[in-house]
Scaffold this active site. Structure first.
Site, PDB file in Angstrom:
ATOM      1  N   CYS A 190       6.246  -1.083  -8.873  1.00  0.00           N
ATOM      2  CA  CYS A 190       4.849  -1.272  -8.460  1.00  0.00           C
ATOM      3  C   CYS A 190       4.377  -2.660  -8.883  1.00  0.00           C
ATOM      4  O   CYS A 190       4.516  -3.036 -10.047  1.00  0.00           O
ATOM      5  CB  CYS A 190       3.982  -0.200  -9.107  1.00  0.00           C
ATOM      6  SG  CYS A 190       2.229  -0.412  -8.751  1.00  0.00           S
ATOM      7  N   CYS A 198       1.456  -2.106 -11.648  1.00  0.00           N
ATOM      8  CA  CYS A 198       1.642  -1.628 -13.026  1.00  0.00           C
ATOM      9  C   CYS A 198       3.085  -1.639 -13.502  1.00  0.00           C
ATOM     10  O   CYS A 198       3.354  -1.305 -14.653  1.00  0.00           O
ATOM     11  CB  CYS A 198       1.069  -0.214 -13.161  1.00  0.00           C
ATOM     12  SG  CYS A 198       2.049   1.046 -12.330  1.00  0.00           S
ATOM     13  N   CYS A 222       1.221   4.725  -5.808  1.00  0.00           N
ATOM     14  CA  CYS A 222       1.916   4.675  -7.092  1.00  0.00           C
ATOM     15  C   CYS A 222       1.498   5.882  -7.931  1.00  0.00           C
ATOM     16  O   CYS A 222       0.311   6.167  -8.067  1.00  0.00           O
ATOM     17  CB  CYS A 222       1.579   3.383  -7.827  1.00  0.00           C
ATOM     18  SG  CYS A 222       2.218   3.342  -9.511  1.00  0.00           S
ATOM     19  N   CYS A 241      -0.565   4.167 -11.285  1.00  0.00           N
ATOM     20  CA  CYS A 241      -1.846   3.455 -11.199  1.00  0.00           C
ATOM     21  C   CYS A 241      -2.620   3.799  -9.930  1.00  0.00           C
ATOM     22  O   CYS A 241      -3.750   3.333  -9.755  1.00  0.00           O
ATOM     23  CB  CYS A 241      -1.640   1.947 -11.303  1.00  0.00           C
ATOM     24  SG  CYS A 241      -0.945   1.175  -9.830  1.00  0.00           S
ATOM     25  N   CYS A 292       7.555   3.903   4.364  1.00  0.00           N
ATOM     26  CA  CYS A 292       7.282   2.600   4.973  1.00  0.00           C
ATOM     27  C   CYS A 292       6.287   1.884   4.058  1.00  0.00           C
ATOM     28  O   CYS A 292       5.126   2.279   3.971  1.00  0.00           O
ATOM     29  CB  CYS A 292       6.698   2.841   6.364  1.00  0.00           C
ATOM     30  SG  CYS A 292       6.442   1.346   7.309  1.00  0.00           S
TER      31      CYS A 292
HETATM   32 FE    FE Z   1       1.359   1.251 -10.107  1.00  0.00          FE
END
Ligand code: FE
Length: 130
Positions: free
Chosen positions: A46, A49, A95, A98, A118
Protein backbone atom coordinates in the site's frame (compact mmCIF):
# COMPACT_ATOMS: atom_id res chain seq x y z
CA UNK A 1 -4.47 3.48 13.30
CA UNK A 2 -3.52 4.82 9.87
CA UNK A 3 -7.10 5.17 8.70
CA UNK A 4 -7.60 7.65 11.50
CA UNK A 5 -5.03 10.04 10.09
CA UNK A 6 -6.67 13.38 9.52
CA UNK A 7 -7.29 14.74 6.07
CA UNK A 8 -4.38 17.15 6.56
CA UNK A 9 -1.98 14.40 7.58
CA UNK A 10 -2.89 12.29 4.55
CA UNK A 11 -2.44 15.35 2.34
CA UNK A 12 1.04 15.83 3.77
CA UNK A 13 1.99 12.18 3.45
CA UNK A 14 0.73 11.56 -0.10
CA UNK A 15 1.28 13.28 -3.43
CA UNK A 16 -1.70 15.14 -4.83
CA UNK A 17 -2.49 12.33 -7.28
CA UNK A 18 -2.03 9.62 -4.62
CA UNK A 19 -4.44 11.52 -2.40
CA UNK A 20 -6.98 11.78 -5.21
CA UNK A 21 -6.92 8.02 -5.81
CA UNK A 22 -6.29 6.58 -2.32
CA UNK A 23 -8.40 8.92 -0.24
CA UNK A 24 -10.93 10.21 -2.81
CA UNK A 25 -11.49 6.94 -4.71
CA UNK A 26 -10.10 8.29 -7.96
CA UNK A 27 -8.79 6.26 -10.89
CA UNK A 28 -5.53 6.74 -12.77
CA UNK A 29 -5.84 6.76 -16.56
CA UNK A 30 -5.21 3.31 -18.12
CA UNK A 31 -1.69 2.59 -19.41
CA UNK A 32 -0.20 5.54 -17.50
CA UNK A 33 0.76 3.98 -14.17
CA UNK A 34 4.16 2.58 -13.29
CA UNK A 35 3.08 -1.05 -12.75
CA UNK A 36 0.68 -2.20 -15.49
CA UNK A 37 3.66 -3.42 -17.55
CA UNK A 38 5.96 -4.26 -14.65
CA UNK A 39 7.29 -7.82 -14.37
CA UNK A 40 9.82 -7.91 -11.54
CA UNK A 41 9.46 -10.38 -8.71
CA UNK A 42 8.51 -8.94 -5.36
CA UNK A 43 5.71 -7.55 -3.26
CA UNK A 44 3.30 -4.72 -3.98
CA UNK A 45 2.50 -2.70 -0.89
CA UNK A 46 0.00 0.00 0.00
CA UNK A 47 1.39 3.41 -1.00
CA UNK A 48 -0.46 4.88 1.97
CA UNK A 49 0.67 2.69 4.86
CA UNK A 50 3.13 0.08 3.54
CA UNK A 51 1.01 -3.01 4.19
CA UNK A 52 1.94 -5.88 1.81
CA UNK A 53 -1.06 -6.36 -0.52
CA UNK A 54 -0.20 -8.39 -3.62
CA UNK A 55 2.61 -10.72 -4.72
CA UNK A 56 4.15 -10.57 -8.19
CA UNK A 57 3.37 -14.33 -8.32
CA UNK A 58 -0.32 -13.48 -8.63
CA UNK A 59 0.08 -10.72 -11.21
CA UNK A 60 -1.03 -11.21 -14.80
CA UNK A 61 -1.34 -9.14 -17.97
CA UNK A 62 -5.02 -8.26 -18.24
CA UNK A 63 -4.64 -5.90 -21.19
CA UNK A 64 -6.58 -3.23 -19.28
CA UNK A 65 -3.66 -0.90 -18.58
CA UNK A 66 -3.84 -1.42 -14.82
CA UNK A 67 -1.84 -3.93 -12.77
CA UNK A 68 -4.05 -6.99 -12.26
CA UNK A 69 -3.83 -9.82 -9.75
CA UNK A 70 -5.55 -13.17 -9.09
CA UNK A 71 -5.72 -12.73 -5.37
CA UNK A 72 -4.45 -10.62 -2.49
CA UNK A 73 -1.57 -11.69 -0.22
CA UNK A 74 -4.02 -12.93 2.41
CA UNK A 75 -7.62 -12.38 3.48
CA UNK A 76 -6.80 -9.52 5.82
CA UNK A 77 -4.60 -7.55 3.43
CA UNK A 78 -7.53 -6.03 1.54
CA UNK A 79 -11.17 -5.25 2.25
CA UNK A 80 -13.91 -5.49 -0.35
CA UNK A 81 -16.99 -3.32 -0.41
CA UNK A 82 -20.00 -2.94 -2.77
CA UNK A 83 -19.71 0.18 -4.94
CA UNK A 84 -22.64 1.50 -6.98
CA UNK A 85 -21.04 4.80 -8.05
CA UNK A 86 -20.91 5.89 -11.73
CA UNK A 87 -24.03 3.83 -12.57
CA UNK A 88 -22.20 0.51 -12.22
CA UNK A 89 -22.38 -2.31 -9.71
CA UNK A 90 -18.82 -3.10 -8.75
CA UNK A 91 -16.80 -4.30 -5.79
CA UNK A 92 -14.32 -1.80 -4.45
CA UNK A 93 -10.96 -3.01 -3.08
CA UNK A 94 -9.46 -1.12 -0.14
CA UNK A 95 -6.31 -1.51 1.92
CA UNK A 96 -7.20 -3.71 4.90
CA UNK A 97 -5.19 -1.51 7.22
CA UNK A 98 -5.59 2.15 6.23
CA UNK A 99 -8.74 1.88 4.10
CA UNK A 100 -7.06 3.50 1.10
CA UNK A 101 -8.85 2.97 -2.22
CA UNK A 102 -6.91 0.51 -4.40
CA UNK A 103 -9.26 -0.32 -7.27
CA UNK A 104 -11.97 -2.90 -7.98
CA UNK A 105 -12.27 -6.68 -8.18
CA UNK A 106 -14.13 -8.40 -11.02
CA UNK A 107 -15.17 -12.02 -11.47
CA UNK A 108 -13.71 -12.51 -14.95
CA UNK A 109 -10.18 -13.49 -13.93
CA UNK A 110 -8.35 -15.95 -16.19
CA UNK A 111 -6.87 -18.17 -13.49
CA UNK A 112 -8.05 -20.56 -10.79
CA UNK A 113 -9.52 -17.93 -8.49
CA UNK A 114 -11.69 -16.40 -11.24
CA UNK A 115 -10.88 -13.01 -9.72
CA UNK A 116 -9.32 -10.01 -11.39
CA UNK A 117 -8.10 -7.43 -8.92
CA UNK A 118 -7.77 -4.30 -11.07
CA UNK A 119 -5.57 -1.94 -9.08
CA UNK A 120 -4.26 1.60 -9.57
CA UNK A 121 -0.44 1.65 -9.81
CA UNK A 122 -0.38 4.87 -7.85
CA UNK A 123 -1.96 3.13 -4.85
CA UNK A 124 1.00 0.73 -4.75
CA UNK A 125 4.69 0.72 -3.88
CA UNK A 126 6.93 -2.13 -4.99
CA UNK A 127 9.52 -4.00 -2.97
CA UNK A 128 11.74 -6.23 -5.14
CA UNK A 129 12.47 -9.75 -3.93
CA UNK A 130 16.12 -10.11 -2.95
FE1 FE B 1 -2.85 1.08 3.46
Amino acid sequence: MESELSKDKWKKKLTKEQYRVLRKKGTEPAFTGKFWNHHEKGVYKCAGCGTPLFSSEEKFDSGTGWPSFDRSMDDASVKEKPDTSHGMIRTEVLCGKCGGHLGHVFDDGPKSTGCRYCINSISLDFEPKM
